[in-house]
Design a protein around this motif. Structure first.
Motif, short mmCIF file in Angstrom:
data_model
loop_
_atom_site.label_atom_id
_atom_site.label_comp_id
_atom_site.label_asym_id
_atom_site.label_seq_id
_atom_site.Cartn_x
_atom_site.Cartn_y
_atom_site.Cartn_z
N ILE A 154 -12.14 -20.83 123.23
CA ILE A 154 -12.23 -20.33 122.17
C ILE A 154 -11.87 -21.40 120.99
CG2 ILE A 154 -11.29 -18.53 120.20
CD1 ILE A 154 -13.08 -17.39 122.55
N ILE A 155 -12.68 -21.67 120.07
CA ILE A 155 -12.51 -22.69 119.12
C ILE A 155 -12.33 -22.05 117.78
CG2 ILE A 155 -13.28 -24.97 118.12
CD1 ILE A 155 -12.74 -24.90 121.21
N VAL A 156 -11.27 -22.63 116.97
CA VAL A 156 -11.04 -21.92 115.69
C VAL A 156 -11.57 -23.14 114.59
CG1 VAL A 156 -9.41 -21.07 114.02
CG2 VAL A 156 -9.40 -20.57 116.60
N LEU A 157 -12.24 -22.74 113.46
CA LEU A 157 -12.55 -23.45 112.44
C LEU A 157 -12.22 -22.69 110.88
CD1 LEU A 157 -14.25 -25.80 111.40
CD2 LEU A 157 -16.16 -24.39 111.47
N SER A 171 -14.35 -18.36 114.49
CA SER A 171 -14.03 -18.52 115.66
C SER A 171 -15.30 -18.47 116.48
CB SER A 171 -12.98 -17.60 116.36
OG SER A 171 -13.34 -16.23 116.68
N TYR A 172 -15.64 -19.50 117.60
CA TYR A 172 -16.83 -19.26 118.44
C TYR A 172 -16.24 -19.65 119.77
CZ TYR A 172 -16.61 -24.30 117.38
OH TYR A 172 -16.38 -25.78 117.12
N GLN A 173 -17.08 -19.11 120.57
CA GLN A 173 -16.94 -19.33 121.98
C GLN A 173 -17.63 -20.61 122.71
OE1 GLN A 173 -18.96 -17.43 125.36
NE2 GLN A 173 -16.79 -16.51 125.90
N LEU A 174 -16.91 -21.51 123.02
CA LEU A 174 -17.55 -22.84 123.52
C LEU A 174 -17.49 -22.87 125.00
CD1 LEU A 174 -18.77 -25.33 121.95
CD2 LEU A 174 -16.70 -26.60 122.45
N VAL A 175 -18.76 -22.66 125.58
CA VAL A 175 -18.79 -22.64 127.20
C VAL A 175 -19.07 -24.26 127.56
CG1 VAL A 175 -19.92 -21.86 129.13
CG2 VAL A 175 -19.54 -20.32 127.18
N ARG A 202 -19.82 -30.50 113.40
CA ARG A 202 -21.14 -30.08 113.47
C ARG A 202 -21.05 -28.81 112.89
NH1 ARG A 202 -25.98 -31.58 116.12
NH2 ARG A 202 -24.92 -33.76 115.47
N ALA A 203 -20.14 -27.90 113.27
CA ALA A 203 -20.17 -26.32 113.00
C ALA A 203 -19.95 -26.18 111.29
CB ALA A 203 -19.01 -25.76 113.62
N THR A 285 -16.01 -14.32 115.66
CA THR A 285 -15.46 -13.69 114.54
C THR A 285 -15.88 -14.75 113.22
OG1 THR A 285 -13.31 -14.97 114.44
CG2 THR A 285 -13.69 -12.57 115.90
N ILE A 286 -16.28 -13.94 112.09
CA ILE A 286 -16.51 -14.64 110.75
C ILE A 286 -15.50 -13.62 109.68
CG2 ILE A 286 -18.03 -15.18 109.01
CD1 ILE A 286 -20.18 -15.10 111.21
N ASP A 287 -14.61 -14.38 109.09
CA ASP A 287 -13.71 -13.55 108.17
C ASP A 287 -13.47 -14.64 106.92
OD1 ASP A 287 -12.71 -11.71 109.94
OD2 ASP A 287 -11.42 -13.18 110.70
N ILE A 288 -13.73 -13.73 105.96
CA ILE A 288 -13.80 -14.48 104.44
C ILE A 288 -12.17 -14.52 104.33
CG2 ILE A 288 -14.29 -14.00 101.88
CD1 ILE A 288 -16.80 -12.63 102.55
#
Length: 425
Positions: A154-157, A171-175, A202-203, A285-288
């Motif tokens: 799990i990567i957090v941006l 947050s996105y899952q990176l396989v 890149r994200a 997940t996408i949170d403002i």
């Protein structure tokens, strides 16, 4: 002198392991002393002092491109993980038969060879037992192995802005799959932190090219249309997996002359530089964040209220239209019933007229009236018809306004009788 003593100790341990049977060799392997156990789909790094010595891997259907192996391929980087047919596992396993049977690997002389340990930091999904919602947990632990199979991280941006300027925590899952353990563990200080920097850059650019609602739609597992659309969740994944073959700085990076014979796919990108292959990337997940969060909630409430009001208006309009339609049908049914009643009444009265033998007189009168005039007639004033109460009103109610219309109607009416009834009339 130390080397000789270490060598003698190693020979003694090896002899003891061989003579003492499987139990002693397995015990040593669990301590990573002389031998080691390697969990399936993982690899361990063997060090010679503080320098790299070699890798040991357990991965069914794959082998390492080890430099001293008889199967080494010079056009592929050393220690690359290469897949092979499952029935070829024995071909690439060069361990003695007794080690294969025990499932252990040779490490080397203790104190001269050791299994490498390093600190690894990563994020993983964790279920909150109180809220029963998934969250992200950061972990930092010492480990002595690495996964060579696909593994999700799990990567957090933080605070990535959309094209509208809305800041988002994402947050996105990176396989990820380690395709070259040597590059991943020894060509960078922390391989996951390094590629996270590349991927997040890149994200962040990708988020900046999309609107907030568009990003929400891309979290859906199903594309909106065949062939892809702006809501296709694969778009984010494709933008990230492109880094496998090309990353910023590839052109300016100084390369060793020993790499010129390698295949092109092993020279650039995450694969060529860090021995890492990204299999997929999926938004989780996408949170403002900041003041936009409160504004979005208010806007969402306004939008929801507007939608409900519009729905209520549509329902009311549909109800009114339905009521008008029902009323129209009812009115039409009433008119039809009135017409049927008038026709029935007229038919019954004409039958009485025919029964008393006055039909012929009426027809003769109608012939005379038709020749002189074809104007509308108030039949209730006709002396002959007035003898039968309600007959004049019935004729008028049936829409027979002129003598010609009534005459034709009577002729049609007479056709309903039998020849005997006609003769009597």
């Amino acid at each position: 002198m130390f080397t000789l003593l270490a060598g003698a100790s190693a020979l003694a341990l090896t002899g003891a392991a061989t003579a003492g049977g499987p139990f002693f060799a397995t015990w040593l392997a669990h301590e990573d002393t002389l031998f080691a156990t390697v969990q399936e789909s993982t690899v361990k790094m063997v060090m010679k002092g503080d320098s790299f010595s070699h890798l040991i891997m357990s991965f069914e259907g794959a082998h390492l491109n080890a430099p001293k192996s008889p199967h080494f391929i010079p056009t592929i980087p050393a220690w690359e993980v290469i897949e092979h047919d499952h029935d070829e596992d024995a071909k690439y396993d060069t361990r003695p038969k007794w080690m294969q049977d025990l499932g252990i690997f040779y490490v080397g002389i203790p104190y001269l060879r050791r299994v490498h340990e390093y600190r690894f930091v990563w994020n993983e999904v964790e279920l909150n037992e109180t809220t029963h919602k998934e969250g992200v947990r950061s972990r930092k632990e010492m480990t002595n192995f690495a996964y060579v199979s696909s593994f999700p991280y799990i990567i957090v941006l933080d605070a990535a802005e959309t094209k509208e300027g809305i800041p988002l925590d994402i947050s996105y899952q990176l396989v990820v799959r380690i395709s070259n353990p040597y590059k991943a563990l020894f060509k960078t200080e922390n391989w996951l932190e390094t590629i996270t920097g590349e991927v997040n850059r890149r994200a962040r650019n990708y988020i900046g090219s999309r609107g907030y609602k568009q990003l929400l739609s891309e979290m859906d597992e199903q594309p909106e249309a065949e062939g892809g659309s702006d809501a296709n969740p694969d778009y984010f994944s494709c933008a990230i997996t492109d880094l496998n073959t090309k990353i910023p700085g590839d052109i300016n990076r100084v390369r060793s002359p020993f790499l010129v014979n390698l295949e092109e796919k092993y020279l650039n990108g995450l694969v060529g530089n860090y021995g890492i292959t990204i299999e997929s990337a999926n938004l989780q997940t996408i949170d403002i964040v900041g003041s936009y969060a409160e504004e979005l909630v208010k806007a969402s409430v306004r939008e929801y209220t507007a939608e409900q009001n519009a729905k209520a208006v549509r329902i009311e309009a549909d109800a009114q239209a339905h009521a008008t339609l029902v009323r129209g049908r009812a009115d039409a049914n009433v008119i039809q019933l009135k017409g049927n009643a008038a026709a029935t009444s007229l038919a019954s009265r004409l039958f009485v007229l025919q029964k008393f033998g006055q039909m012929g007189a009426l027809l003769a009168q109608l012939d005379a009236m038709t020749e002189s005039s074809n104007a509308k007639v108030i039949w209730a004033n006709n002396p002959l018809i007035r003898e039968f109460p309600g007959l004049g009103e019935s004729i008028n109610g049936s829409g027979l306004d002129t003598p010609a219309q009534l005459k034709n109607f009577l002729k049609d009416f007479m056709e309903t009788f039998s020849p005997e009834e006609k003769e009597a009339a």
